[in-house]
Design a protein around this motif. Structure first.
Motif, PDB file in Angstrom:
ATOM      1  N   ILE A   1      -4.076   5.947   4.226  1.00  0.00           N
ATOM      2  CA  ILE A   1      -4.683   7.081   3.529  1.00  0.00           C
ATOM      3  C   ILE A   1      -3.627   8.122   3.182  1.00  0.00           C
ATOM      4  O   ILE A   1      -2.757   8.447   3.992  1.00  0.00           O
ATOM      5  N   TRP A   2      -3.724   8.640   1.972  1.00  0.00           N
ATOM      6  CA  TRP A   2      -2.975   9.809   1.538  1.00  0.00           C
ATOM      7  C   TRP A   2      -3.972  10.966   1.524  1.00  0.00           C
ATOM      8  O   TRP A   2      -4.898  10.986   0.719  1.00  0.00           O
ATOM      9  N   GLU A   3      -3.812  11.892   2.430  1.00  0.00           N
ATOM     10  CA  GLU A   3      -4.783  12.972   2.592  1.00  0.00           C
ATOM     11  C   GLU A   3      -4.655  14.002   1.465  1.00  0.00           C
ATOM     12  O   GLU A   3      -3.627  14.069   0.793  1.00  0.00           O
ATOM     13  N   PRO A   4      -5.700  14.848   1.272  1.00  0.00           N
ATOM     14  CA  PRO A   4      -5.600  15.908   0.256  1.00  0.00           C
ATOM     15  C   PRO A   4      -4.481  16.889   0.571  1.00  0.00           C
ATOM     16  O   PRO A   4      -3.968  16.944   1.689  1.00  0.00           O
ATOM     17  N   GLU A   5      -4.131  17.672  -0.421  1.00  0.00           N
ATOM     18  CA  GLU A   5      -3.138  18.708  -0.248  1.00  0.00           C
ATOM     19  C   GLU A   5      -3.585  19.687   0.830  1.00  0.00           C
ATOM     20  O   GLU A   5      -4.786  19.963   0.970  1.00  0.00           O
ATOM     21  N   ALA A   6      -2.646  20.204   1.587  1.00  0.00           N
ATOM     22  CA  ALA A   6      -2.965  21.113   2.688  1.00  0.00           C
ATOM     23  C   ALA A   6      -3.802  22.290   2.193  1.00  0.00           C
ATOM     24  O   ALA A   6      -3.487  22.911   1.181  1.00  0.00           O
ATOM     25  N   GLY A   7      -4.887  22.561   2.914  1.00  0.00           N
ATOM     26  CA  GLY A   7      -5.749  23.677   2.568  1.00  0.00           C
ATOM     27  C   GLY A   7      -6.834  23.355   1.568  1.00  0.00           C
ATOM     28  O   GLY A   7      -7.682  24.205   1.277  1.00  0.00           O
ATOM     29  N   GLN A   8      -6.825  22.146   1.013  1.00  0.00           N
ATOM     30  CA  GLN A   8      -7.827  21.750   0.029  1.00  0.00           C
ATOM     31  C   GLN A   8      -8.932  20.934   0.700  1.00  0.00           C
ATOM     32  O   GLN A   8      -8.647  20.015   1.466  1.00  0.00           O
ATOM     33  N   PRO A   9     -10.195  21.240   0.403  1.00  0.00           N
ATOM     34  CA  PRO A   9     -11.285  20.401   0.917  1.00  0.00           C
ATOM     35  C   PRO A   9     -11.289  19.059   0.195  1.00  0.00           C
ATOM     36  O   PRO A   9     -10.857  18.970  -0.959  1.00  0.00           O
TER      37      PRO A   9
ATOM     38  N   SER B   1       0.830  -1.200   0.000  1.00  0.00           N
ATOM     39  CA  SER B   1       0.000   0.000   0.000  1.00  0.00           C
ATOM     40  C   SER B   1       0.869   1.257   0.000  1.00  0.00           C
ATOM     41  O   SER B   1       0.590   2.212  -0.718  1.00  0.00           O
ATOM     42  N   PHE B   2       1.935   1.254   0.800  1.00  0.00           N
ATOM     43  CA  PHE B   2       2.847   2.400   0.810  1.00  0.00           C
ATOM     44  C   PHE B   2       3.475   2.598  -0.559  1.00  0.00           C
ATOM     45  O   PHE B   2       3.545   3.715  -1.086  1.00  0.00           O
ATOM     46  N   GLN B   3       3.922   1.521  -1.149  1.00  0.00           N
ATOM     47  CA  GLN B   3       4.569   1.609  -2.455  1.00  0.00           C
ATOM     48  C   GLN B   3       3.580   2.066  -3.536  1.00  0.00           C
ATOM     49  O   GLN B   3       3.934   2.840  -4.431  1.00  0.00           O
ATOM     50  N   SER B   4       2.337   1.604  -3.438  1.00  0.00           N
ATOM     51  CA  SER B   4       1.324   2.025  -4.397  1.00  0.00           C
ATOM     52  C   SER B   4       1.105   3.529  -4.325  1.00  0.00           C
ATOM     53  O   SER B   4       1.008   4.209  -5.349  1.00  0.00           O
ATOM     54  N   LEU B   5       1.014   4.062  -3.110  1.00  0.00           N
ATOM     55  CA  LEU B   5       0.827   5.493  -2.960  1.00  0.00           C
ATOM     56  C   LEU B   5       2.044   6.272  -3.435  1.00  0.00           C
ATOM     57  O   LEU B   5       1.920   7.366  -3.998  1.00  0.00           O
ATOM     58  N   LEU B   6       3.219   5.712  -3.240  1.00  0.00           N
ATOM     59  CA  LEU B   6       4.441   6.350  -3.707  1.00  0.00           C
ATOM     60  C   LEU B   6       4.442   6.474  -5.225  1.00  0.00           C
ATOM     61  O   LEU B   6       4.747   7.529  -5.792  1.00  0.00           O
ATOM     62  N   VAL B   7       4.068   5.401  -5.921  1.00  0.00           N
ATOM     63  CA  VAL B   7       4.013   5.427  -7.381  1.00  0.00           C
ATOM     64  C   VAL B   7       2.903   6.367  -7.857  1.00  0.00           C
ATOM     65  O   VAL B   7       3.090   7.149  -8.801  1.00  0.00           O
ATOM     66  N   LEU B   8       1.759   6.306  -7.207  1.00  0.00           N
ATOM     67  CA  LEU B   8       0.656   7.168  -7.611  1.00  0.00           C
ATOM     68  C   LEU B   8       1.022   8.635  -7.446  1.00  0.00           C
ATOM     69  O   LEU B   8       0.679   9.476  -8.292  1.00  0.00           O
ATOM     70  N   GLN B   9       1.739   8.954  -6.375  1.00  0.00           N
ATOM     71  CA  GLN B   9       2.197  10.328  -6.185  1.00  0.00           C
ATOM     72  C   GLN B   9       3.056  10.767  -7.358  1.00  0.00           C
ATOM     73  O   GLN B   9       2.917  11.884  -7.870  1.00  0.00           O
ATOM     74  N   ARG B  10       3.939   9.888  -7.807  1.00  0.00           N
ATOM     75  CA  ARG B  10       4.813  10.217  -8.932  1.00  0.00           C
ATOM     76  C   ARG B  10       3.997  10.389 -10.220  1.00  0.00           C
ATOM     77  O   ARG B  10       4.231  11.322 -11.005  1.00  0.00           O
ATOM     78  N   LEU B  11       3.016   9.528 -10.446  1.00  0.00           N
ATOM     79  CA  LEU B  11       2.225   9.594 -11.669  1.00  0.00           C
ATOM     80  C   LEU B  11       1.345  10.837 -11.697  1.00  0.00           C
ATOM     81  O   LEU B  11       1.143  11.445 -12.751  1.00  0.00           O
TER      82      LEU B  11
END
Length: 450
Positions: free
Chosen positions: A54-62, A26-36
């Motif tokens: 969970i990978w939360e939204p960008e700071a300040g974004q709803p 799961s960590f690796q999946s989020l790492l790749v998705l972040q790059r993509l």
């Protein structure tokens, strides 16, 4: 935060080779998705993995929605061969899900579908993605279409129409308005009810046609008979509707009998190329059917309407169009799972072919914003009927319709698609027999007032 975690790793390949590879997917999946995803903005969404990470939204974004990776192979299904079809199938097959605003999530889907691997990304992540498990939990209820015969031949068109419209009459009844009108409604206010807006659209069409008692009306692609019934009840016409869908015709004819209108209207299973030629019609209408015709068949389509119409009559052609320069197709996912063989063309192409046939273009109106509103109503009603729909047609079919209608709503909202009503006249000795103004179209505020 996954971003902070990613920065602690000097190289992804080192993470992928640890002994914890299976438990840390799961960590690796989020790492790749972040790059993509890269610089995609706004990142107003969360990503949740099958194990709860969970990978939360960008700071300040709803948080507008949450993209859910349902199992360890989900990212492979979504991104290994990026395309619209891959993204759509990942959703339909329950590799991924979207909690929240699916229409907003389609922007991310289009972004991922259009992203192309760089050599660096492929070298770093491609092998890892390929090694992810490929097993996909089956959602059930919808398979890609398989058609036989030449494109837009009468036999193949019937297969294409049956694939979409013969899904189940009860399925459509659960989320359409009470008249089962499967086309753009006409809203007076943003908060108007769908039933009211659809009745207004039917009445608006009748007014554009300037229907009079005793006239004969032909509806090409009549669906479940909503317009045929409305025109016969409110305007006293004799109406004939044609469709290629056996189930639509069966239900429409039943509704005609039920309302005691068999003496004034009927529904036939008939191709537009084989229209009745006993005597011409006073008015002809086609709503949401021209998209199925194909650009090469437009001359044949308009020629058929021309032959069916008396001199001095009018033809209202209502259909979705694309912008100039677009490919004209509705995308691989739509062609495989929703509207096979459908083709959108720019407005000027449709108008050109109508004029070449002999028609005069008398009026053109865009209803783009109205279609976005209509689709949002449909999506909400579909989602509220989820359990009953799944019982009828399966989870896969539910997901196909939810995705296609949400994506179309976004497309109309953004101006990627448009829908036009084009009023065409068949001149009689150079005369159109039409009033000088459109004032009679707007002579009442309430739908159904004639």
């Amino acid at each position: 935060m996954i971003v902070e975690s990613c920065r602690k790793n000097e190289a992804f390949r080192d993470v992928a080779r640890t002994k914890n590879e299976t438990t840390d997917l799961s960590f690796q999946s989020l790492l790749v998705l972040q790059r993509l995803i890269g610089t995609y903005r706004p990142r107003n969404f969360a990503v949740r993995c099958w194990d709860g990470r969970i990978w939360e939204p960008e700071a300040g974004q709803p948080r507008c929605f949450t993209l859910v990776l349902k199992h360890p192979g989900a990212l492979r299904a979504l991104c290994f061969r990026p395309s619209q079809l891959a993204v759509g199938e990942a959703f339909v097959n329950d590799d991924i899900d979207v909690e929240g605003d699916l229409e907003a999530a389609t922007d991310l889907g289009w972004f991922l579908a259009g992203r192309r691997w760089t050599f660096k990304d492929l070298a770093r992540y491609g092998w890892w993605l390929w090694r992810l498990p490929a097993n996909r939990p089956a959602a059930g209820g919808r398979s890609p279409v398989s058609l036989r015969g030449a494109a837009h031949s009468a036999g193949r068109d019937k297969q294409a129409v049956s694939y979409h419209y013969d899904t189940s009459n009860e399925f459509y009844r659960l989320w359409l308005d009470r008249r089962m009108v499967y086309s753009c409604a006409y809203f007076a206010r943003l908060d108007e009810e769908l039933d009211t807006a659809q009745e207004r659209k039917l009445d608006y069409v009748c007014r554009k046609l300037r229907l009079q008692p005793g006239e004969r009306l032909l509806d090409i692609g009549c669906g479940w008979g909503g317009l045929v019934l409305h025109a016969a009840q409110r305007y006293g016409v004799e109406a004939v509707g044609i469709t290629l869908s056996e189930r639509q015709a069966e239900l429409a004819q039943h509704r005609i009998q039920e309302q005691g209108l068999a003496h004034r209207c009927r529904i036939e299973v008939r191709d537009y190329r084989h229209l009745p030629e006993d005597r011409p019609f006073d008015k002809v209408v086609s709503i949401g059917m021209v998209e199925h015709v194909g650009e090469q068949k437009l001359p044949e389509y308009f020629a058929a309407a021309w032959r069916a119409l008396r001199d001095g009559g009018v033809f209202l052609n209502h259909g979705i169009g694309c912008r100039e320069g677009d490919a004209g197709g509705m995308g691989a996912f739509m062609e495989q799972y929703v509207f096979p063989d459908s083709q959108l063309v720019p407005l000027h192409v449709t108008a050109r072919e109508a004029e070449r046939t002999g028609f005069h273009v008398r009026d053109v109106e865009s209803l783009r914003e109205h279609y976005a509103l209509t689709l949002r109503h449909w999506v909400r009603r579909l989602e509220s009927a989820h359990d009953r729909i799944v019982t009828l047609v399966g989870e896969g079919t539910y997901r196909v319709w939810r995705l296609y209608m949400a994506a179309c709503a976004r497309g109309f909202h953004m101006g990627l698609f448009d829908v036009y009503q084009t009023l065409l006249s068949k001149p009689r000795g150079g005369r159109s027999d039409l009033p000088l103004t459109r004032a009679d179209w707007y002579r009442a505020d309430q739908p159904g007032t004639s």
